[in-house]
Enzyme design. Structure first.
Site, PDB file in Angstrom:
ATOM      1  N   PHE A 154       0.865  -1.175   0.000  1.00 43.22           N
ATOM      2  CA  PHE A 154       0.000   0.000   0.000  1.00 43.22           C
ATOM      3  C   PHE A 154       0.903   1.227   0.000  1.00 43.22           C
ATOM      4  O   PHE A 154       1.557   1.531   1.002  1.00 43.22           O
ATOM      5  CB  PHE A 154      -0.937   0.052   1.204  1.00 43.22           C
ATOM      6  CG  PHE A 154      -1.849   1.251   1.146  1.00 43.22           C
ATOM      7  CD1 PHE A 154      -3.008   1.215   0.386  1.00 43.22           C
ATOM      8  CD2 PHE A 154      -1.524   2.419   1.809  1.00 43.22           C
ATOM      9  CE1 PHE A 154      -3.832   2.323   0.299  1.00 43.22           C
ATOM     10  CE2 PHE A 154      -2.347   3.537   1.726  1.00 43.22           C
ATOM     11  CZ  PHE A 154      -3.502   3.486   0.969  1.00 43.22           C
ATOM     12  N   ASP A 239       9.628   2.966   1.544  1.00 42.29           N
ATOM     13  CA  ASP A 239       8.445   3.745   1.890  1.00 42.29           C
ATOM     14  C   ASP A 239       8.255   3.665   3.395  1.00 42.29           C
ATOM     15  O   ASP A 239       7.706   2.703   3.930  1.00 42.29           O
ATOM     16  CB  ASP A 239       7.225   3.185   1.143  1.00 42.29           C
ATOM     17  CG  ASP A 239       5.939   3.947   1.468  1.00 42.29           C
ATOM     18  OD1 ASP A 239       5.920   4.696   2.459  1.00 42.29           O
ATOM     19  OD2 ASP A 239       4.948   3.766   0.735  1.00 42.29           O
ATOM     20  N   LYS A 268       3.099  11.531   6.721  1.00 39.15           N
ATOM     21  CA  LYS A 268       2.304  11.362   7.938  1.00 39.15           C
ATOM     22  C   LYS A 268       2.886  12.104   9.142  1.00 39.15           C
ATOM     23  O   LYS A 268       2.636  13.280   9.305  1.00 39.15           O
ATOM     24  CB  LYS A 268       2.070   9.881   8.215  1.00 39.15           C
ATOM     25  CG  LYS A 268       1.220   9.215   7.116  1.00 39.15           C
ATOM     26  CD  LYS A 268       0.628   7.930   7.560  1.00 39.15           C
ATOM     27  CE  LYS A 268      -0.139   7.236   6.419  1.00 39.15           C
ATOM     28  NZ  LYS A 268      -1.337   7.990   5.979  1.00 39.15           N
TER      29      LYS A 268
END
Length: 411
Positions: A154, A239, A268
């Site tokens: 994801f 990531d 984030k």
């Protein structure tokens, strides 16, 4: 003091949650299926809904709130910057830009960074940079570049990113899909080795797969990727949007194997739960392939984002939050593991990040989250009967224990 979720409180003789939920359903596209909780205030690890009920936040905005809600020094940095300057665009340089970029580059041990806004933008940036590097530096024939990714990944929801997703809900009905990606099983170094060829410009991987259920790869996997990329002349892109910036008990999840990727993709928590901030960090030999006009963002690296991001970097520089995550994470995983055979069938994760599989004969993940919310704990389900727990790193030991007790109660 431990503040537990109290019974529903009536405000002005009116329960406001049902109407607010109905309004949201009426006026917004249904691309999410949120729990029927309408939050109006928050501080630290706790949130309060419109009816006055308090909840312990054990999701932390999918790690965007690593430092908790409204961390005092982050709020102060934002307030100070709001009074001075909020946006210039990248047509000009502002006085917060270099400070943020230098601080983040040094935290990552890289030469430079490229600030963006959202995690998906940062992943797109990494893909573009890798392809350009492949053509200009590695010598891959035009339009032939490939990137190796993992099954269950994801990385976001842009058209290009969902083109290499294996999640039907994220991918279906968004074709035609972008070519140039090879998908191999997560954790399988032999399959990855076989997929890398002369056209491969990068391996893009999550050091821990969050959306998939906090899947930790086998020991040596990240080091194996590093060795393969070095030997085959391709970039290793990590990531770390969810796994980075203290979540796993180290600054980056890659640190657990002493591995340094060629590119970090961050987001984030970099925005402190206040503004969307993301970035790619790499050496000049990689990011140096970009030239003026070849990539950009009006809001990327804006003054407000940089002011908050600089304070995030400062907080991480103390090491306090990494230590808290490691110590409290060990406590969390010990307590969760004790529930295996008592409603749980598996527990995974690192630091203050856990994926837990509930016995599907008991309830679905969604039902578990609804029951936890009734008990004053917020969590998020994924893939059937799996829950993700990612409380803010500022959570107190007693609060963490209380959350596990609530989980045991619903099981």
């Amino acid at each position: 003091m431990l503040h537990t979720g109290s019974p529903e409180v009536i405000v002005d003789d009116l329960v406001r949650t049902p109407a607010a939920v109905a309004d949201a359903e009426r006026w917004t596209a249904h691309n999410y299926h949120p729990l029927p909780v309408v939050i109006s205030e928050a501080e630290g690890a706790w949130v309060t809904d419109v009816d006055g009920k308090r909840y312990l936040d054990c999701l932390a905005g999918y790690s965007a709130l690593n430092f908790g809600h409204r961390h005092p020094s982050l709020i102060a940095a934002a307030h100070a910057q709001l009074d001075r300057l909020t946006l210039t665009s990248r047509a000009f340089i502002h006085d917060q830009f270099a400070t943020f970029c230098r601080g983040l580059a040094e935290l990552c041990g890289k030469d430079m960074v490229l600030p963006m806004n959202t995690g998906a933008e940062a992943v797109e940036t990494a893909i573009k940079v890798a392809r350009k590097w492949g053509y200009q530096v590695k010598g891959v024939p035009a339009n032939a570049a490939t990137i190796v990714v993992a099954d269950g990944n994801f990385h976001g929801r842009t058209t290009t990113i969902v083109s290499f997703s294996t999640d039907p809900s994220a991918r279906d009905d968004y074709g035609p899909y972008t070519p140039g990606f090879k998908i191999v099983p997560y954790g399988d170094l032999e399959a990855m080795d076989a997929a890398i060829d002369d056209t491969t410009v990068a391996v893009l991987i999550e050091p821990i797969q969050g959306e998939q259920g906090v899947i930790v790869p086998p020991p040596g996997y990240l080091q194996g990727i590093r060795d393969l990329c070095t030997a085959r002349g391709t970039l290793f892109i990590a990531d770390e949007i969810q796994s980075g910036l203290g979540r796993t008990g180290r600054t980056f999840a890659c640190d657990h194997e002493g591995v340094v990727p060629d590119m970090y993709v961050l987001g984030k928590a970099l925005g402190g739960g206040i503004v969307p901030v993301s970035a790619v960090a790499a050496d000049a030999s990689v990011l140096g392939v970009l030239s003026p006009g070849s990539h950009g963002s009006t809001f990327g690296g804006n003054p407000l984002a940089c002011a908050v991001g600089t304070e995030v970097v400062r907080l991480l520089g103390t090491g306090e939050y990494q230590r808290r995550s490691a110590e409290l994470g060990a406590r969390l995983h010990t307590d969760l593991s004790a529930l295996i055979g008592h409603g749980l069938i598996a527990v995974r994760g690192r630091g203050l990040w856990a994926g837990i599989d509930i016995d599907p004969s008991l309830m679905s993940g969604r039902e578990a989250c609804e029951r936890l919310a009734e008990h004053g704990v917020l969590a998020k389900d994924t893939h059937g009967s799996t829950l993700r727990l990612a409380p803010p790193l500022v959570i107190e030991p007693a609060e963490l224990d209380w959350a596990v007790e609530r989980l045991a109660a619903i099981l």
